[in-house]
Design a protein around this motif. Sequence first.
Motif, short mmCIF file in Angstrom:
data_model
loop_
_atom_site.label_atom_id
_atom_site.label_comp_id
_atom_site.label_asym_id
_atom_site.label_seq_id
_atom_site.Cartn_x
_atom_site.Cartn_y
_atom_site.Cartn_z
N ARG A 227 19.80 -3.79 21.05
CA ARG A 227 19.37 -4.34 19.76
C ARG A 227 20.17 -3.64 18.67
O ARG A 227 20.43 -2.43 18.74
CB ARG A 227 17.87 -4.10 19.54
N GLU A 241 18.34 -7.24 15.49
CA GLU A 241 18.78 -8.41 16.23
C GLU A 241 19.34 -8.06 17.59
O GLU A 241 19.76 -6.94 17.85
CB GLU A 241 19.80 -9.23 15.42
N VAL A 298 12.54 -9.14 19.98
CA VAL A 298 13.86 -9.77 20.05
C VAL A 298 14.45 -9.66 21.45
O VAL A 298 15.16 -10.56 21.93
CB VAL A 298 14.85 -9.21 19.00
N HIS A 332 20.47 -15.72 20.92
CA HIS A 332 20.44 -14.65 19.92
C HIS A 332 19.07 -14.64 19.24
O HIS A 332 18.46 -15.70 19.05
CB HIS A 332 21.53 -14.89 18.86
N ILE A 334 16.60 -12.59 16.04
CA ILE A 334 16.52 -11.72 14.87
C ILE A 334 15.05 -11.51 14.51
O ILE A 334 14.25 -12.44 14.57
CB ILE A 334 17.25 -12.32 13.66
N ARG A 394 24.15 -17.06 17.35
CA ARG A 394 23.77 -16.38 16.11
C ARG A 394 23.75 -17.33 14.92
O ARG A 394 22.91 -17.21 14.02
CB ARG A 394 24.70 -15.20 15.84
N CYS A 397 20.61 -19.26 15.05
CA CYS A 397 19.51 -18.33 14.77
C CYS A 397 19.39 -18.07 13.27
O CYS A 397 18.28 -18.08 12.71
CB CYS A 397 19.74 -17.02 15.53
#
Length: 448
Positions: A227, A241, A298, A332, A334, A394, A397
């Motif tokens: 992370r 994230e 996450v 991904h 967050i 990402r 996300c």
Amino acid sequence: MIQKILIANRGEIALRVLRACKELGIQTVVVHSTADADAMHVRLADESVCIGPPPSRDSYLNIHQIVAACEITGADAVHPGYGFLSENAKFADILAAHNITFIGPSGDHIRIMGDKIEAKRTAKRLGIPVVPGSEGAVTDEKEAKRVAAEIGYPVIIKASAGGGGRGMKVARTEDDLEVALATARSEAGAAFGDDAVYIEKYLEKPRHIELQVFGDGFGNGVHFGERDCSLQRRHQKVWEEANSPALNEEARARIGGICAKAVADLGYSGAGTIEFLYENGEFYFIEMNTRLQVEHPVTEAITGIDLVHEQIRVASGGGLSVRQEDIKFNGHAIECRINAEDPRTFTPSPGTITHFHTPGGLGIRVDSGVYSGYKIPPYYDSLIGKLIVHGRNRVECMMRLRRALDEFVVDGIKTTLPLFRDLVGNADIANGDYDIHWLEKYLAATAE
């Protein structure tokens, strides 16, 4: 198998653990202070026990009362959540003496990793890369100057028993060292009752990367990926994230393998997080947290594995449910920590929540124990909930996070939601181009 778990915590983490217990068919007991009598986890638990008045020292940190609650209710295990007694070796030892399972590592492992100097020695022995620095506590100014000259300025002085940025000072030159050393010792003694400090090389623009690990206590260990927790204010994480925008598959596999082997060799049992500073392609050990982390969702999002289920399984003696080759990383995720704080000054904002509406839709999770009409007490941590967003990559996300933040409504108190709405539109954040100093610089610039 564990039959009844007492949850020795409050707020969103208590509710998180309670839900896991219900899914496993395990009876639940929660303890609470008088200030938390109307909390959601108290309402939903099978049993609840009031253990004292609002101050933590008289309730959530009162080991005698918690053990008594176990005996009264017949709870045969305790889940400590995070914070409070989760990394208290004495608590783990006392539970063991009463034949109550502590859902976490042994008291000995908590002690080793709770002492930052001993933790660094242990990490080095286990093959984990460490930051250059003193071998142990620095006892006087002369020794401090010698160590600093050997590793090179700037250096950082840290409290051996510390955390959260307390007892931590940077010295950029030898002239700075004397004052930094004295200040760090004073802060460490006041905050932790132990003024021992040590010195490390200060990295200028590192990222904060942590590895989620698990051991079964029988010499087996796995990692669940990393992370990125680099967005911090005063050494407190704000946004996390997984996976890190800074790592590639090779770096991830390399450091993950090192950490999984380390927990296996240590004979570690349960969840842990090995934290690093990462700069110029190199990892440097900071510390190991011997508990579940606030940001664990996450990791759950990208692996599909319930880490609290895994904690309970390991504590029950059932071993790990997965091998390393079974763990796959998908997409991904967050997490934004929503605090009851003024988004500009970060002063606490207790009070009554008049309206609470959480976002929904694909890939959205909100971990919170509050509701409309709930009164945020002034006695505890200001975290009121966590927004966790998952996407196939990402970019997706981030777009999903932007939408979720727009839907999130908390009225009646001030929260940090406006900060995250600003961050999600920032180019550096969108590009993953930030380090551990980025947020404080951003806040200083926007305050002018």
